[in-house]
Every structure is written in C-alpha cells, then in structure tokens.
Scaffold this motif. Structure first.
Motif, short mmCIF file in Angstrom:
data_model
loop_
_atom_site.label_atom_id
_atom_site.label_comp_id
_atom_site.label_asym_id
_atom_site.label_seq_id
_atom_site.Cartn_x
_atom_site.Cartn_y
_atom_site.Cartn_z
N SER A 40 0.84 -1.20 0.00
CA SER A 40 0.00 0.00 0.00
C SER A 40 0.87 1.25 0.00
O SER A 40 1.68 1.46 0.91
CB SER A 40 -0.91 0.01 1.23
N ASP A 41 0.70 2.10 -1.01
CA ASP A 41 1.48 3.33 -1.10
C ASP A 41 1.20 4.28 0.06
O ASP A 41 2.05 5.07 0.46
CB ASP A 41 1.18 4.05 -2.42
N GLY A 42 0.01 4.20 0.62
CA GLY A 42 -0.36 5.09 1.70
C GLY A 42 0.32 4.77 3.02
O GLY A 42 0.25 5.56 3.97
N LEU A 43 0.99 3.63 3.09
CA LEU A 43 1.64 3.21 4.34
C LEU A 43 3.17 3.26 4.26
O LEU A 43 3.85 2.66 5.09
CB LEU A 43 1.19 1.79 4.71
N ILE A 44 3.69 3.97 3.27
CA ILE A 44 5.15 4.02 3.09
C ILE A 44 5.84 4.65 4.30
O ILE A 44 6.80 4.09 4.85
CB ILE A 44 5.51 4.77 1.80
N LEU A 45 5.38 5.83 4.72
CA LEU A 45 6.01 6.50 5.86
C LEU A 45 5.77 5.75 7.18
O LEU A 45 6.70 5.59 7.98
CB LEU A 45 5.52 7.94 5.96
N PRO A 46 4.53 5.26 7.43
CA PRO A 46 4.37 4.43 8.63
C PRO A 46 5.25 3.18 8.59
O PRO A 46 5.73 2.73 9.63
CB PRO A 46 2.88 4.06 8.59
N GLY A 47 5.46 2.64 7.40
CA GLY A 47 6.34 1.48 7.27
C GLY A 47 7.77 1.82 7.64
O GLY A 47 8.46 1.02 8.29
N LEU A 48 8.21 3.01 7.24
CA LEU A 48 9.55 3.46 7.63
C LEU A 48 9.64 3.62 9.14
O LEU A 48 10.66 3.25 9.76
CB LEU A 48 9.87 4.79 6.94
N LEU A 49 8.58 4.15 9.74
CA LEU A 49 8.55 4.30 11.19
C LEU A 49 8.63 2.93 11.88
O LEU A 49 9.33 2.78 12.89
CB LEU A 49 7.28 5.03 11.61
N ILE A 50 7.94 1.95 11.32
CA ILE A 50 8.00 0.58 11.86
C ILE A 50 9.44 0.08 11.84
O ILE A 50 9.94 -0.50 12.82
CB ILE A 50 7.08 -0.36 11.05
N ALA A 51 10.12 0.29 10.71
CA ALA A 51 11.51 -0.16 10.59
C ALA A 51 12.39 0.52 11.63
O ALA A 51 13.23 -0.13 12.27
CB ALA A 51 12.03 0.13 9.18
N ILE A 52 12.20 1.82 11.81
CA ILE A 52 13.01 2.57 12.79
C ILE A 52 12.73 2.07 14.21
O ILE A 52 13.67 1.90 15.01
CB ILE A 52 12.72 4.07 12.67
N LEU A 53 11.47 1.82 14.52
CA LEU A 53 11.12 1.33 15.86
C LEU A 53 11.73 -0.05 16.11
O LEU A 53 12.17 -0.35 17.23
CB LEU A 53 9.60 1.27 16.01
N ILE A 54 11.77 -0.87 15.07
CA ILE A 54 12.41 -2.19 15.20
C ILE A 54 13.90 -2.00 15.49
O ILE A 54 14.47 -2.69 16.34
CB ILE A 54 12.21 -3.01 13.91
N GLY A 55 14.52 -1.06 14.78
CA GLY A 55 15.93 -0.78 15.03
C GLY A 55 16.16 -0.31 16.46
O GLY A 55 17.13 -0.74 17.12
N ILE A 56 15.29 0.55 16.95
CA ILE A 56 15.42 1.04 18.33
C ILE A 56 15.31 -0.12 19.32
O ILE A 56 16.10 -0.23 20.26
CB ILE A 56 14.34 2.11 18.62
N ALA A 57 14.33 -0.99 19.09
CA ALA A 57 14.13 -2.13 19.99
C ALA A 57 15.35 -3.06 20.00
O ALA A 57 15.79 -3.52 21.06
CB ALA A 57 12.88 -2.90 19.58
N ILE A 58 15.90 -3.31 18.82
CA ILE A 58 17.08 -4.19 18.74
C ILE A 58 18.29 -3.53 19.39
O ILE A 58 19.06 -4.19 20.10
CB ILE A 58 17.37 -4.55 17.27
N GLY A 59 18.45 -2.23 19.17
CA GLY A 59 19.56 -1.52 19.80
C GLY A 59 19.46 -1.56 21.31
O GLY A 59 20.47 -1.76 22.01
N ILE A 60 18.24 -1.39 21.83
CA ILE A 60 18.04 -1.48 23.28
C ILE A 60 18.37 -2.88 23.77
O ILE A 60 19.02 -3.06 24.81
CB ILE A 60 16.58 -1.11 23.64
N GLY A 61 17.94 -3.89 23.00
CA GLY A 61 18.23 -5.27 23.38
C GLY A 61 19.72 -5.55 23.40
O GLY A 61 20.23 -6.22 24.31
N ASN A 62 20.42 -5.04 22.39
CA ASN A 62 21.87 -5.24 22.34
C ASN A 62 22.56 -4.67 23.58
O ASN A 62 23.37 -5.34 24.22
CB ASN A 62 22.45 -4.56 21.08
N TYR A 63 22.22 -3.43 23.90
CA TYR A 63 22.93 -2.80 25.01
C TYR A 63 22.48 -3.36 26.36
O TYR A 63 23.25 -3.36 27.32
CB TYR A 63 22.75 -1.28 25.00
N THR A 64 21.25 -3.85 26.42
CA THR A 64 20.80 -4.50 27.66
C THR A 64 21.65 -5.73 27.96
O THR A 64 22.06 -5.96 29.10
CB THR A 64 19.32 -4.91 27.54
N LEU A 65 21.92 -6.53 26.92
CA LEU A 65 22.77 -7.70 27.10
C LEU A 65 24.19 -7.29 27.50
O LEU A 65 24.82 -7.92 28.35
CB LEU A 65 22.81 -8.52 25.81
N ILE A 66 24.67 -6.23 26.88
CA ILE A 66 26.04 -5.77 27.15
C ILE A 66 26.18 -5.24 28.57
O ILE A 66 27.12 -5.60 29.30
CB ILE A 66 26.46 -4.69 26.14
#
Length: 315
Positions: free
Chosen positions: A89-115
């Motif tokens: 859906s073309d209408g969800l391109i920006l929300p899709g980018l936000l989803i990707a960024i939020l996933i990155g944030i979650a993984i980054g938090i997980g990485n540093y939590t383990l560290i």
C-alpha cells in the motif's frame, strides 16, 4: 608540497585513491563503454554499505571490543516487517519506515541490555541478539518474498539529477552523521570514550548513556538500510543482509576509522564502500573465478589498509 603531504596523510584519501584506480582499470578494460553505468551502479550499491557502515563506525569509535554483529539480522527483520505492514500500500510508506526505525530502536536497546546488565562482551551480545532477531524474521517471513509498495520500489530504483535516490539518502545520512560527530557534544563524547573510558568518566561524560545511544543509532541505521534494500531489490528476503556483516566492518576499517577507537571518518566510509563494489566489479570484468576473486579482494584490501596506516593519520 607540505600541503600535499598533509593531504596525503588523511586516512580517507587512500580509500578514494584506491577507488579511482580500480574504476580506471575497469573502464580501460571495457574501452570506456561502461563508465557511466559502472559509476551509477557503484553509487547505488555502495549506498547500502555507507548506511550500515556509518552505524558500525559510531560503535567502533567507542573503543576496543565495541562492534555490532546484529546488523544483517536487523536489516532482514526491519525490511520484512516493514514491507509486511505496508502490504504493497502506497499510503503506508512512511508508517512502514517508522516501523523499521522502531524495530531498530528495539534491537539496539536489546543489544545494550545484554552488554550492560548481563555484562556480556559486545561481540557475544550482538551475535546472540542476531540469532534471536533472525529467528523472528524467519518466523514472520515464512519463506515468502514480501513485495514493497510500487511507489517505494520506484523511488528506490530511480535517480534524481542523475544520482541514484538511495545514494542521495545515504548522502543525507552521512551529512547528519558528520554533524553529530563534529558539531555536537555527543560526537566529542564518543571520541573521548574511545580514547579512554576511564578518563571520560572522570571528566563527567555519561559513558553508559552515550554507549546506549550509539548501539541504538547503529541498529536504527541498519534498519533503514534494510527498509531501502528490501524496496530496491523488489522484496524482503531472509538472506538479504548477510553480506553486510563483514562489509559494514570492512568499510569502516578501509575508510580510515581507528579500530582502536576514538577517531571516526565519515568521508572514508564512502570511499571504502565505492572501493569494495568496484573491486568485485573489476574482478568480475576480468573473468576471475569466485575463489580467485576472494583471494585478490583480500589482498587488495590489505594493501589499501597498509598504505593508509603507513604515515601517521591525521584528521
């Protein structure tokens, strides 16, 4: 003469010099017929290496032992879930980018939590996290190639003013990274931490907070790269980030960032990313087999690093 000597000592110069040399050799072999196409392809594919390389550069600048091996899995999961959410859906391109960024944030938090909380070395923590993230990607993908929205795919594969759009995005992120490093307290803090964590703590620098932000930033950049790569390649695939594990590290080292930490180099990431693509293209053009290509690529990379580290590098 002194100016030229000083210029040659800058660590990023050698990656661009090597890039120019490889480009010339490749174009000469083809009689100049492929010069534009080669340059366009180099900018396109180097853009993804630049984005993940910048993130890895931030982490490596923190000092010895700091590295993010979760980059490929982050790219895969963010690309997969973002495209799955958009559902062409073309209408969800920006929300899709936000989803990707939020996933990155979650993984980054997980990485540093383990560290931090479990006191696991970064190389082990991020590798462990990569297995978890990749497993989630496999579960969510189910072996299907998820397609991107048509408008997003068109953007990722098109050019503006003769420059690939993905390269323009990478350039924008590079400028932001340079501003962060050279114009903000954060940039000074990660350099100080990379030079001496103990001294940084003694001067009041929030070491733990800075490291936390850095690992999150690296994961976010990997997520953005995954979002763009999935859109560029026509869909998310489970192995789409695999080549960027070593690539993200190689472009940092070849680009002149100090492996020991404390000194980063944004322009060098571009030179190294272009160089890595052009080396493979040159060897393919000359018809070398896969085994020979790997050996020669390794030897060429070592040569560039030795040349760059010969004189004392200065920014």
């Amino acid at each position: 003469m002194n100016g030229l000597s000083s210029f040659s000592k800058k660590p990023w110069v050698w990656s661009f010099a090597a890039t120019a040399a490889v480009w010339i050799v490749t174009v000469m072999f083809t009689g100049g017929a492929s010069s534009f196409g080669l340059s366009h392809a180099a900018l396109t594919f180097a853009a993804f290496s630049v984005i993940v390389g910048i993130g890895q550069m931030f982490v490596i600048t923190l000092g010895p032992g700091n590295i993010d091996l979760c980059v490929p899995a982050t790219m895969t999961l963010s690309g997969t879930l973002a495209l799955k959410f958009m559902d062409v859906s073309d209408g969800l391109i920006l929300p899709g980018l936000l989803i990707a960024i939020l996933i990155g944030i979650a993984i980054g938090i997980g990485n540093y939590t383990l560290i931090k909380l479990l006191r696991i070395p970064p190389i082990i923590a991020t590798l462990s996290m990569s297995f978890i993230v990749q497993s989630i990607a496999i579960w969510s993908n189910r072996g299907l190639r998820i397609k991107p929205p048509e408008t997003l795919a068109t953007f990722a594969t098109s050019s503006s003013f003769g420059i690939p759009n993905v390269a323009l995005v990478a350039l924008l992120l590079s400028v932001i990274a340079w501003l962060l490093l050279d114009r903000t307290f954060y940039g000074r803090w990660i350099s100080a931490i990379g030079q001496s964590t103990f001294a940084a703590r003694m001067t009041g620098i929030p070491v733990d907070g800075t490291r936390f932000v850095t690992y999150v930033l690296c994961a976010v950049l990997a997520a953005i790269a995954g979002y763009l790569l999935a859109s560029f390649s026509g869909g998310a695939a489970l192995n789409m980030g695999s080549e960027y594990l070593l690539m993200s590290i190689a472009v940092v080292v070849i680009g002149g960032t100090a492996v020991a930490g404390g000194d980063s180099n944004v322009p060098g990431i571009w030179g190294a990313s272009l160089f890595m693509f052009l080396v493979v293209s040159m060897l393919n053009t000359y018809g070398f087999g896969a085994g020979i290509r790997l050996i020669l690529t390794g030897l060429i990379i070592i040569s560039v690093i030795l040349l760059a580290s010969g004189p004392k590098a200065t920014r």
